[in-house]
Design an enzyme around this catalytic site. Structure first.
Site, PDB file in Angstrom:
ATOM      1  N   HIS A   1     -11.652 -28.561   3.244  1.00  0.00           N
ATOM      2  CA  HIS A   1     -10.462 -28.953   3.992  1.00  0.00           C
ATOM      3  C   HIS A   1      -9.485 -29.661   3.061  1.00  0.00           C
ATOM      4  O   HIS A   1      -9.920 -30.475   2.246  1.00  0.00           O
ATOM      5  CB  HIS A   1     -10.848 -29.902   5.130  1.00  0.00           C
TER       6      HIS A   1
ATOM      7  N   GLY B   1       7.933   6.655   6.412  1.00  0.00           N
ATOM      8  CA  GLY B   1       6.510   6.311   6.491  1.00  0.00           C
ATOM      9  C   GLY B   1       6.280   4.814   6.432  1.00  0.00           C
ATOM     10  O   GLY B   1       6.599   4.169   5.436  1.00  0.00           O
TER      11      GLY B   1
ATOM     12  N   GLU C   1       5.360  -2.200   1.664  1.00  0.00           N
ATOM     13  CA  GLU C   1       5.390  -3.064   0.469  1.00  0.00           C
ATOM     14  C   GLU C   1       6.717  -2.888  -0.281  1.00  0.00           C
ATOM     15  O   GLU C   1       7.422  -3.865  -0.567  1.00  0.00           O
ATOM     16  CB  GLU C   1       4.216  -2.741  -0.462  1.00  0.00           C
TER      17      GLU C   1
ATOM     18  N   MET D   1      -8.064   5.867   0.135  1.00  0.00           N
ATOM     19  CA  MET D   1      -7.514   6.031  -1.217  1.00  0.00           C
ATOM     20  C   MET D   1      -7.176   4.652  -1.762  1.00  0.00           C
ATOM     21  O   MET D   1      -6.015   4.239  -1.770  1.00  0.00           O
ATOM     22  CB  MET D   1      -6.291   6.938  -1.171  1.00  0.00           C
TER      23      MET D   1
ATOM     24  N   LEU E   1      -3.594   4.111 -20.392  1.00  0.00           N
ATOM     25  CA  LEU E   1      -4.767   4.181 -19.516  1.00  0.00           C
ATOM     26  C   LEU E   1      -4.494   3.377 -18.236  1.00  0.00           C
ATOM     27  O   LEU E   1      -3.577   2.570 -18.182  1.00  0.00           O
ATOM     28  CB  LEU E   1      -5.980   3.611 -20.253  1.00  0.00           C
ATOM     29  N   GLY E   2      -5.310   3.591 -17.223  1.00  0.00           N
ATOM     30  CA  GLY E   2      -5.184   2.785 -16.007  1.00  0.00           C
ATOM     31  C   GLY E   2      -4.783   3.561 -14.766  1.00  0.00           C
ATOM     32  O   GLY E   2      -4.878   3.056 -13.653  1.00  0.00           O
TER      33      GLY E   2
HETATM   34  P1  NAI Z   1      -0.261   5.624   4.292  1.00  0.00           P
HETATM   35  O1  NAI Z   1      -1.236   6.647   4.723  1.00  0.00           O
HETATM   36  O2  NAI Z   1      -0.662   4.210   4.150  1.00  0.00           O
HETATM   37  O3  NAI Z   1       0.980   5.617   5.294  1.00  0.00           O
HETATM   38  C1  NAI Z   1       1.786   6.748   5.500  1.00  0.00           C
HETATM   39  C2  NAI Z   1       2.617   6.519   6.742  1.00  0.00           C
HETATM   40  O4  NAI Z   1       3.523   7.593   6.887  1.00  0.00           O
HETATM   41  C3  NAI Z   1       1.792   6.462   8.004  1.00  0.00           C
HETATM   42  O5  NAI Z   1       2.216   5.386   8.769  1.00  0.00           O
HETATM   43  C4  NAI Z   1       2.086   7.794   8.663  1.00  0.00           C
HETATM   44  O6  NAI Z   1       1.951   7.755  10.063  1.00  0.00           O
HETATM   45  C5  NAI Z   1       3.533   8.003   8.245  1.00  0.00           C
HETATM   46  N1  NAI Z   1       3.991   9.368   8.300  1.00  0.00           N
HETATM   47  C6  NAI Z   1       3.284  10.504   8.048  1.00  0.00           C
HETATM   48  N2  NAI Z   1       4.081  11.581   8.204  1.00  0.00           N
HETATM   49  C7  NAI Z   1       5.309  11.124   8.551  1.00  0.00           C
HETATM   50  C8  NAI Z   1       6.545  11.752   8.865  1.00  0.00           C
HETATM   51  N3  NAI Z   1       6.669  13.066   8.827  1.00  0.00           N
HETATM   52  N4  NAI Z   1       7.603  10.975   9.156  1.00  0.00           N
HETATM   53  C9  NAI Z   1       7.479   9.612   9.207  1.00  0.00           C
HETATM   54  N5  NAI Z   1       6.322   8.993   8.962  1.00  0.00           N
HETATM   55  C10 NAI Z   1       5.253   9.721   8.629  1.00  0.00           C
HETATM   56  O7  NAI Z   1       0.382   6.207   2.943  1.00  0.00           O
HETATM   57  P2  NAI Z   1       1.208   5.510   1.793  1.00  0.00           P
HETATM   58  O8  NAI Z   1       1.867   4.281   2.265  1.00  0.00           O
HETATM   59  O9  NAI Z   1       2.049   6.600   1.226  1.00  0.00           O
HETATM   60  O10 NAI Z   1       0.089   5.121   0.765  1.00  0.00           O
HETATM   61  C11 NAI Z   1      -0.705   6.149   0.157  1.00  0.00           C
HETATM   62  C12 NAI Z   1      -2.087   5.657  -0.137  1.00  0.00           C
HETATM   63  O11 NAI Z   1      -2.060   4.639  -1.098  1.00  0.00           O
HETATM   64  C13 NAI Z   1      -2.783   5.109   1.085  1.00  0.00           C
HETATM   65  O12 NAI Z   1      -4.102   5.576   1.098  1.00  0.00           O
HETATM   66  C14 NAI Z   1      -2.741   3.627   0.890  1.00  0.00           C
HETATM   67  O13 NAI Z   1      -3.859   2.999   1.477  1.00  0.00           O
HETATM   68  C15 NAI Z   1      -2.764   3.509  -0.622  1.00  0.00           C
HETATM   69  N6  NAI Z   1      -2.076   2.292  -1.007  1.00  0.00           N
HETATM   70  C16 NAI Z   1      -2.746   1.125  -1.008  1.00  0.00           C
HETATM   71  C17 NAI Z   1      -2.095  -0.048  -1.312  1.00  0.00           C
HETATM   72  C18 NAI Z   1      -2.846  -1.308  -1.284  1.00  0.00           C
HETATM   73  O14 NAI Z   1      -4.072  -1.272  -1.288  1.00  0.00           O
HETATM   74  N7  NAI Z   1      -2.159  -2.445  -1.222  1.00  0.00           N
HETATM   75  C19 NAI Z   1      -0.687  -0.073  -1.661  1.00  0.00           C
HETATM   76  C20 NAI Z   1      -0.072   1.199  -1.595  1.00  0.00           C
HETATM   77  C21 NAI Z   1      -0.753   2.335  -1.302  1.00  0.00           C
END
Ligand code: NAI
Length: 463
Positions: free
Chosen positions: A442, A182, A189, A316, A40-41
């Site tokens: 502080h 990307g 990360e 997301m 799960l998760g």
């Molecule tokens: P993202 O939407 O954060 O970033 C994708 C990146 O890829 C963007 O900078 C975009 O401009 C770039 N990109 C798009 N098409 C491209 C291309 N053809 N060539 C080069 N670059 C391109 O998506 P990511 O990092 O895959 O994460 C997916 C989802 O998961 C996001 O909604 C993110 O917020 C979430 N997530 C959240 C985390 C957290 O809360 N710490 C950690 C990892 C993911």
């Protein structure tokens, strides 16, 4: 095929679905949760947030032990990487947390069905495994099936040399050269993880900047810091394709030489996961981005069928899905339930962390909202100095007339924890003055938030 009746069927046991199931059980419903994975998760716990944080923590400690402790007067020699052990710790962390959810299901008497859920009609769900199928019925169904990796034309995923975050959480050896496509949350990360462990990491980003969606000034500062740490970040690059070649891979880019490397991580976003759900059968059409449209109360166009989390619009993020899960269930049972979409924080766990809540400066400019801005650097904070982590700042955007906090953007040590204060403040409709007049212990990193709030009114004390 047997028919079993419940009050609520939740499809998907990620942070949206499992939290919804627990809340519904607390409210007295007989709940079924359908999940095709044995653990799960969801993505978050199994192959997302949790394992990546375990590796981020471990790799940061490794990098610190290797290069970062001299300044503290600690000399270490013979620091070695035990990657199998690091990976095992990550797996143990995941295992204990997914087992914890199984325990919560038991405690709350949630009936778990392992198999793929699909909709047969309003209130009817089929659970199929390779061997058998069961039919469930309930007055309400919540779809919480999350998202999957967005593909990119020309990138031939082979589950090994050219892969996604799932593979990048488990490379058996440190790549010599990793190319990340990307520069979003996942790319930065996991790129950071492998760079800290010794890989050369090249991040290719299509846009002229990294971290779209993050406040531009903060993202620019992040880029400088990450480059200084050793990440190679190339913006404005169009990737034409990537494929395995021999024991490695090659990435082709527009107007440049192909890049030979030994691994590729595709991280250009995620798309809703609605595969095999049978939405057409019940008359639910997806929107132009493949999401399930919902109206007030997270109800789809079919009464009794709800959807939450990554399969619907919005960021997301695990915690957004959980909030929706709770609110959706409360709406069903109690008639009310609410999510404030203006105060959903986001955290990127690079070092330093990047965290934000509310509007970015660009969004305020575009919406023609007049705002004031206060910013304060960690460099001028005692705790940050003592920690040896002085990069970054807190930036507060407040309404020009009312002083109400509209957005808080942090890059700096423990930004992911610091953002909670800003989120709570915004949830309570605080002004910058409210934050500025709140006594902060502080020496703490949180004093930077107080100083930034003071700076909104031009009266920061320590700069
Ligand atoms: P993202 O939407 O954060 O970033 C994708 C990146 O890829 C963007 O900078 C975009 O401009 C770039 N990109 C798009 N098409 C491209 C291309 N053809 N060539 C080069 N670059 C391109 O998506 P990511 O990092 O895959 O994460 C997916 C989802 O998961 C996001 O909604 C993110 O917020 C979430 N997530 C959240 C985390 C957290 O809360 N710490 C950690 C990892 C993911």
């Amino acid at each position: 095929m047997t028919d079993r009746r419940h009050d609520l069927i939740v499809i998907g046991a990620g942070p949206g679905g499992y939290v919804a199931a627990i809340r519904a059980a607390q409210l007295g419903l007989d709940v079924a949760c359908v999940e095709r994975e044995p653990a799960l998760g969801g993505t978050c716990l199994r192959i997302g947030c949790i394992p990546s944080k375990a590796l981020l923590e471990a790799s940061e400690r490794f990098a610190e032990a290797k290069h970062g402790l001299d300044a503290f007067g600690i000399r270490l020699t013979g620091v070695d990487l035990d990657l199998p052990r690091m990976l095992k710790r990550k797996e143990d962390t995941v295992r204990s947390l997914t087992a914890g959810i199984a325990g919560l299901f038991k405690k709350n008497r949630i009936t778990r069905y392992t198999g793929s859920g699909s909709l047969l009609a309003s209130g009817r769900v089929r659970v199929a495994t390779a061997e058998s199928a069961t039919e469930l019925s309930a007055e309400h169904v919540i779809i919480a099936t999350g998202s999957k990796v967005a593909p990119l034309r020309g990138v031939e995923l082979d589950g090994d040399r050219v892969g996604t975050s799932t593979e990048a959480l488990s490379y058996a050896e440190v790549p010599r050269h990793l190319v990340v496509i990307g520069a979003g949350f996942i790319g930065l990360e996991l790129g950071s993880v492998w760079q800290r462990l010794g890989a050369r990491v090249t991040v290719l980003e299509y846009l002229p900047r990294i971290l779209p969606g993050v406040d531009a000034e903060i993202a620019a500062e992040a880029q400088k810091i990450l480059v200084r740490q050793g990440l190679e970040i190339r913006t404005g690059v169009r990737v034409l394709g990537a494929k395995r070649e021999g024991d490695g891979a090659v990435v082709s880019v527009e107007g440049g030489e192909p890049i030979a490397c030994d691994r590729v991580l595709l991280s250009v976003g995620r798309v809703p996961n609605t595969d095999g759900l049978g939405l057409e059968a019940v008359g639910i059409a997806l929107d132009e981005r493949g999401r399930i449209p919902v109206s007030d109360g997270w109800v789809t166009r079919v009464p009794g069928i709800h959807a939450i989390g990554d399969v619907i619009a919005g960021p997301m993020l695990a915690h957004k899905a959980s909030e929706e899960g709770v609110a959706c269930v409360e709406r069903i049972v109690k008639g009310y339930g609410h999510v404030n979409y203006g105060t959903i924080p986001a955290v990127c766990y690079t070092h330093p962390e990047i965290a934000s809540v509310g509007k970015t400066e660009d969004e305020l400019i575009e919406a023609r909202v007049l705002y004031k801005k206060g910013s304060f650097p960690f460099m001028a904070n005692g705790r940050a100095k003592a920690l040896g982590s002085v990069d970054g700042r807190v930036k507060i955007l407040a309404h020009a007339e009312t002083d109400r906090v509209l957005g808080v953007h942090i890059i700096g040590p423990r930004a992911g924890e610091l953002i909670a204060e800003a989120t709570a403040a915004m949830e309570f409709g605080a002004s910058a003055e409210d934050l500025a007049r709140t006594c902060h212990a502080h020496p703490t990193l949180a004093e930077v938030t107080k100083e930034a709030a003071l700076a909104v009114d031009g009266r920061a004390l320590h700069i």
